[in-house]
Design a protein around this motif. Structure first.
Motif, PDB file in Angstrom:
ATOM      1  N   GLU A 114      -1.706  11.773   7.319  1.00 45.02           N
ATOM      2  CA  GLU A 114      -2.085  10.868   8.420  1.00 45.02           C
ATOM      3  C   GLU A 114      -3.481  10.459   8.675  1.00 45.02           C
ATOM      4  O   GLU A 114      -3.672   9.345   9.014  1.00 45.02           O
ATOM      5  CB  GLU A 114      -1.380  11.683   9.697  1.00 45.02           C
ATOM      6  N   PHE A 121      -4.323   7.321   6.721  1.00 42.53           N
ATOM      7  CA  PHE A 121      -4.019   6.141   7.165  1.00 42.53           C
ATOM      8  C   PHE A 121      -4.850   5.854   8.469  1.00 42.53           C
ATOM      9  O   PHE A 121      -5.177   4.472   8.554  1.00 42.53           O
ATOM     10  CB  PHE A 121      -2.382   5.933   7.266  1.00 42.53           C
ATOM     11  N   LEU A 122      -5.083   6.676   9.272  1.00 45.31           N
ATOM     12  CA  LEU A 122      -5.798   6.491  10.351  1.00 45.31           C
ATOM     13  C   LEU A 122      -7.281   5.920  10.146  1.00 45.31           C
ATOM     14  O   LEU A 122      -7.628   5.071  10.582  1.00 45.31           O
ATOM     15  CB  LEU A 122      -5.989   7.918  11.220  1.00 45.31           C
ATOM     16  N   ALA A 161      -7.432   2.621   8.358  1.00 45.04           N
ATOM     17  CA  ALA A 161      -7.162   1.528   9.336  1.00 45.04           C
ATOM     18  C   ALA A 161      -8.389   1.320  10.167  1.00 45.04           C
ATOM     19  O   ALA A 161      -8.912  -0.078  10.692  1.00 45.04           O
ATOM     20  CB  ALA A 161      -6.029   1.730  10.266  1.00 45.04           C
ATOM     21  N   ILE A 162      -9.200   2.321  10.605  1.00 46.82           N
ATOM     22  CA  ILE A 162     -10.383   2.288  11.297  1.00 46.82           C
ATOM     23  C   ILE A 162     -11.603   1.532  10.655  1.00 46.82           C
ATOM     24  O   ILE A 162     -12.282   0.767  11.108  1.00 46.82           O
ATOM     25  CB  ILE A 162     -10.904   3.581  11.919  1.00 46.82           C
ATOM     26  N   LEU A 163     -11.320   1.779   9.369  1.00 45.20           N
ATOM     27  CA  LEU A 163     -12.360   1.401   8.299  1.00 45.20           C
ATOM     28  C   LEU A 163     -11.891  -0.261   8.059  1.00 45.20           C
ATOM     29  O   LEU A 163     -12.755  -0.969   7.399  1.00 45.20           O
ATOM     30  CB  LEU A 163     -12.621   1.920   7.251  1.00 45.20           C
ATOM     31  N   GLY A 164     -10.829  -0.463   8.314  1.00 46.06           N
ATOM     32  CA  GLY A 164     -10.244  -2.100   7.892  1.00 46.06           C
ATOM     33  C   GLY A 164      -9.448  -2.210   6.851  1.00 46.06           C
ATOM     34  O   GLY A 164      -9.412  -3.298   6.600  1.00 46.06           O
ATOM     35  N   LYS A 178      -6.036  -2.456   5.245  1.00 49.68           N
ATOM     36  CA  LYS A 178      -4.626  -2.869   5.481  1.00 49.68           C
ATOM     37  C   LYS A 178      -3.878  -1.688   5.076  1.00 49.68           C
ATOM     38  O   LYS A 178      -3.893  -1.085   4.095  1.00 49.68           O
ATOM     39  CB  LYS A 178      -3.797  -3.949   5.155  1.00 49.68           C
ATOM     40  N   ARG A 179      -2.563  -1.518   5.759  1.00 48.56           N
ATOM     41  CA  ARG A 179      -1.848  -0.296   5.481  1.00 48.56           C
ATOM     42  C   ARG A 179      -1.034  -0.425   3.985  1.00 48.56           C
ATOM     43  O   ARG A 179      -1.078   0.388   3.262  1.00 48.56           O
ATOM     44  CB  ARG A 179      -0.426  -0.324   6.352  1.00 48.56           C
ATOM     45  N   ARG A 236      -4.703   7.660  -5.693  1.00 49.31           N
ATOM     46  CA  ARG A 236      -6.164   7.889  -6.332  1.00 49.31           C
ATOM     47  C   ARG A 236      -6.994   8.602  -5.179  1.00 49.31           C
ATOM     48  O   ARG A 236      -7.739   9.120  -5.661  1.00 49.31           O
ATOM     49  CB  ARG A 236      -6.431   6.410  -6.508  1.00 49.31           C
ATOM     50  N   HIS A 287     -12.837   3.747  -1.469  1.00 51.12           N
ATOM     51  CA  HIS A 287     -11.639   2.814  -1.921  1.00 51.12           C
ATOM     52  C   HIS A 287     -11.765   1.535  -1.068  1.00 51.12           C
ATOM     53  O   HIS A 287     -10.936   0.722  -1.016  1.00 51.12           O
ATOM     54  CB  HIS A 287     -10.381   3.504  -1.729  1.00 51.12           C
ATOM     55  N   LEU A 288     -12.762   1.658   0.031  1.00 56.71           N
ATOM     56  CA  LEU A 288     -12.995   0.045   0.401  1.00 56.71           C
ATOM     57  C   LEU A 288     -13.347  -0.835  -0.840  1.00 56.71           C
ATOM     58  O   LEU A 288     -14.043  -0.350  -1.677  1.00 56.71           O
ATOM     59  CB  LEU A 288     -14.128   0.412   1.655  1.00 56.71           C
ATOM     60  N   GLU A 289     -13.240  -2.112  -0.738  1.00 56.08           N
ATOM     61  CA  GLU A 289     -13.391  -2.684  -1.699  1.00 56.08           C
ATOM     62  C   GLU A 289     -14.518  -4.187  -1.074  1.00 56.08           C
ATOM     63  O   GLU A 289     -13.959  -5.259  -0.992  1.00 56.08           O
ATOM     64  CB  GLU A 289     -12.193  -3.443  -2.313  1.00 56.08           C
TER      65      GLU A 289
END
Lengths: 427, 292
Positions: free
Chosen positions: A115, A118-119, A122-125, A127-128, A137, A170-172
């Motif tokens: 959980e 996903f939380l 989403a806060i870091l921007g 998308k689901r 990964r 995993h932010l790109e």
């Protein structure tokens, strides 16, 4: 010249110092005119955390931001991350921005690892759908698959940080803004952070990196800016800016390299001996607050002996920030049995390459062993050591230990004959 | 050695269209600061945060989702005993079943009270996120409204059950219900957003809000209806953004004459409150991270 990814022009941020107005003050100032004066007074305590800062960063470059505490680094990051608004000026950023001022922002202890992925995503921007794509990964990388459905409050701190970092990794973004608070945690985690950043840079992304760790800045950053009191004091190639930063560091802490007392009033000591000053200096006698590991540190004690004393000795303890004693030294072997009245200066040299990087406190006392205390043991002076050059390894974190001397190492092959004679073991 | 895992993680930069995003950071002005496009782009976050609140709430409770029903139902029973039976209100509401009368008033009121409480605390309660990451701040009070809204939807089903139980006739007037829900939502958002920004700047509001809602309940026609108020003070009641709406909602449910004027005035006041709330929010938004 290619188009800048980040273009900052005349960016400024003003804070109001002092207490923010309470509801009562606000209401009163609306009703009673005399209370408005208080408001006017408040405005005079404006503080510019950032003033007319301009710079540009080209694609794929890593920009280091260095400066003292309070120089405006955090404010700059907050403005570029859009957490707070500038008072004036603009910054234009092309591309998706991710800012990591901490890892695991918004993690809720009651929620499970799954959980929280996903939380936090989403806060870091993210998308689901993006989180779903990377989910396996992220879990693999964080090594938490067995605990995915356990609330994170039951995680070890290591697992917690690994999971938080895996999501951030995993932010790109095309632009990554990183605060040095990321470099908390154990050495392995710090290596991960720094490794991640050099990867990001090598894949053509643009990074802004704030740090006090000059070795990391030197390794990672193509260029750097030095902030001082909210302004850009220096901008250019990394080594140049680091030099400017260290010079500033030396200059501004010079006053900390010395402590003086008036001869009679308040000088620590006793009827027999009064301490007049403690200084730390380089070999040339220049007092300083910051020393490079490659130079010796001289501790200079000046004191007045007012009555003849027998068998007096000084003790200097070099204390680490956590209170451990890095080393202790005393002068008793160099001293005559009786010291006659007069003003004296004792100098103790701590050799180069002995201390570690860090802050040290000098705890000093004088006494006649088993008889009396002449100068009470207190922390009298602090100084700092830094490493401005790499020592050859890629180890950019703090080396462990209260001291970090360069010791002699030798290696040689052993012949079977020698082995037999030395140890009695047949080869 | 530690760097290898990351290279596989990151796609080549060419796969991203860098022209698609351009962010200009400058001092923001007016309502434009709220940036509805950005708000829409990040709408998922409102839902994710609401889901968090929902999950956390049910992880710690035994009765879970049943609370959505228990709260208005129990309030209804208690009020029915004291006001309906003991004080004899049940006989003074025009021959309709007083439990349904009460419940129809409590339903929108509970949404209002819970949503206003949640959104006024939403910014302060999420300060740790607010000061570390950017997202449209308006998502927080909006998201805080979602959980009470779900409760509201569940409680709506109970109203239908009560209507069947007390044999309240179903009439064409019920087509107005969606419009009445809209009026309620406008009032909820208006007061909620206004109080959310005020609570950040003046912590007094953390204490003011629960107290204010307690008094507000008695100034709203929930236990009584608008006709109990003396004629010359009725206009004052209409200025309460919930009064006309609750009164009209109950009239529609119980097939009584609807006071359209009161509904319209209350809704207008609610809409003005929303506008003021948004303006206030936009003005204060850029200071939230500094003061929270």
């Amino acid at each position: 010249m290619s188009q800048a990814v980040i273009q900052v022009e005349q960016l400024s941020k003003r804070y109001r110092l002092g207490q923010t107005q309470t509801l009562r003050q606000r209401l009163m100032s609306m009703v009673v005119p005399s209370c408005r004066d208080a408001k006017v007074h408040n405005q005079s305590q404006d503080f510019w955390a950032l003033r007319d800062v301009s710079f540009r960063v080209e694609p794929g470059k890593v920009l280091g931001v260095v400066g003292h505490n309070g120089a405006g680094k955090s404010t700059l990051l907050k403005l570029l991350s859009r957490i707070t608004d500038p008072t004036s000026g603009t910054a234009t950023i092309h591309g998706r921005v991710a800012s990591l001022l901490e890892v695991g922002t918004g993690f809720h202890p009651e929620l499970t690892g799954r959980e929280n992925i996903f939380l936090n995503g989403a806060i870091l921007g993210l998308k689901r759908s993006e989180i779903k794509k990377h989910f396996d990964r992220i879990v693999d990388f964080a090594e938490v698959d067995r605990f995915l459905d356990t609330p994170v409050k039951r995680y070890s701190s290591g697992m917690y940080v690994r999971l938080a970092f895996a999501i951030a990794a995993h932010l790109e973004p095309e632009v990554l803004i990183v605060d040095e608070v990321l470099a908390v945690g154990d050495a392995a985690f710090q290596r991960k952070c720094l490794g991640k950043m050099s990867d990001v840079a090598q894949s053509g992304r643009t990074v802004i990196f704030v740090s006090h760790n000059m070795a990391a800045v030197r390794n990672l950053c193509h260029e750097a800016i030095l902030l001082d009191s909210g302004r850009v004091a220096h901008a250019g190639d990394t080594p140049e800016v680091i030099d400017a930063y260290l010079n500033q560091l030396f200059a501004s802490t010079a006053s900390n390299g010395e402590v003086n007392w008036e001869d009679n009033s308040g000088a620590p000591g006793s009827e027999e001996v009064r301490l007049l000053s403690v200084r730390v200096t380089d070999p040339a006698g220049q007092r300083r607050g910051v020393f490079d590991l490659s130079e010796p540190v001289q501790v200079e004690l000046t004191y007045r002996v007012r009555k003849p004393v027998d068998d007096m000795r000084w003790v200097i303890k070099v204390m680490c920030d956590d209170g451990t004693i890095a080393l202790a030294t005393t002068d008793h072997t160099q001293r005559a049995a009786r010291t006659e009245p007069g003003v004296f200066r004792s100098i103790c040299t701590i050799p180069e390459r002995l201390l570690n990087v860090g802050r040290y406190t000098l705890r000093i006392n004088a006494g006649c062993p088993g008889l009396k205390i002449l100068v009470p043991s207190k922390p009298y002076l602090r100084f700092q050591t830094t490493r401005t050059t790499d020592h050859g390894s890629h180890y950019t974190e703090q080396w462990p230990g209260a001291v970090a001397p360069l010791l002699d190492w030798k290696m040689k092959p052993i012949t079977p004959n020698e082995l037999e004679t030395c140890t009695g073991i047949a080869a | 050695m530690s760097s290898t895992p990351y290279s596989s993680v990151l796609p080549p930069v060419g796969s991203l269209s860098s022209e698609s995003h351009q962010t200009v950071i400058r001092p923001s002005r007016g309502l434009a600061a709220l940036d509805p496009r950005e708000l829409w782009r990040r709408r998922e976050l409102a839902w994710v945060l609401a889901l968090r609140d929902l999950r956390v709430r049910y992880k710690q409770t035994f009765l879970g989702v049943a609370w959505a029903v228990i709260q208005p139902l129990a309030t209804m029973v208690v009020l029915h005993i004291f006001f309906g039976k003991v004080m004899g209100m049940a006989d003074k509401v025009g021959g309709v079943p007083y439990p349904v009368f009460l419940y129809a008033g409590l339903l929108p009121w509970t949404l209002f009270a819970n949503a206003v409480t949640a959104s006024s605390n939403s910014l302060v309660g999420n300060a740790h996120i607010l000061s570390k990451v950017y997202f449209p701040r308006l998502l927080l009070p909006l998201s805080a409204t979602l959980v009470p809204a779900i409760d509201y939807a569940i409680a709506f089903v109970v109203l239908a059950g009560l209507m069947v139980w007390f044999q309240v006739p179903v009439t064409v007037g019920l087509v107005l219900v969606p419009l009445l829900v809209l009026s309620t939502v406008i009032a909820v958002l208006g007061v909620g957003i206004l109080l959310a920004s005020l609570t950040v700047c003046y912590r007094d509001f953390r204490y003011v809000v629960p107290f204010m809602l307690q008094l507000w309940l008695f100034m709203t026609p929930v236990i009584y209806d608008l006709s109990f108020v003396p004629e010359q003070y009725q206009w004052l009641m209409h200025l309460n953004p919930m009064a006309g709406t609750i009164d009209a909602f109950r009239a529609v449910v119980l097939d009584q004459p609807v006071n359209y004027a009161a509904w319209l005035v209350s809704t207008t006041v609610a809409a003005v409150t929303l506008l003021v709330g948004l303006t206030f929010f936009a003005k204060l938004e850029r200071r939230f991270a500094d003061v929270v």
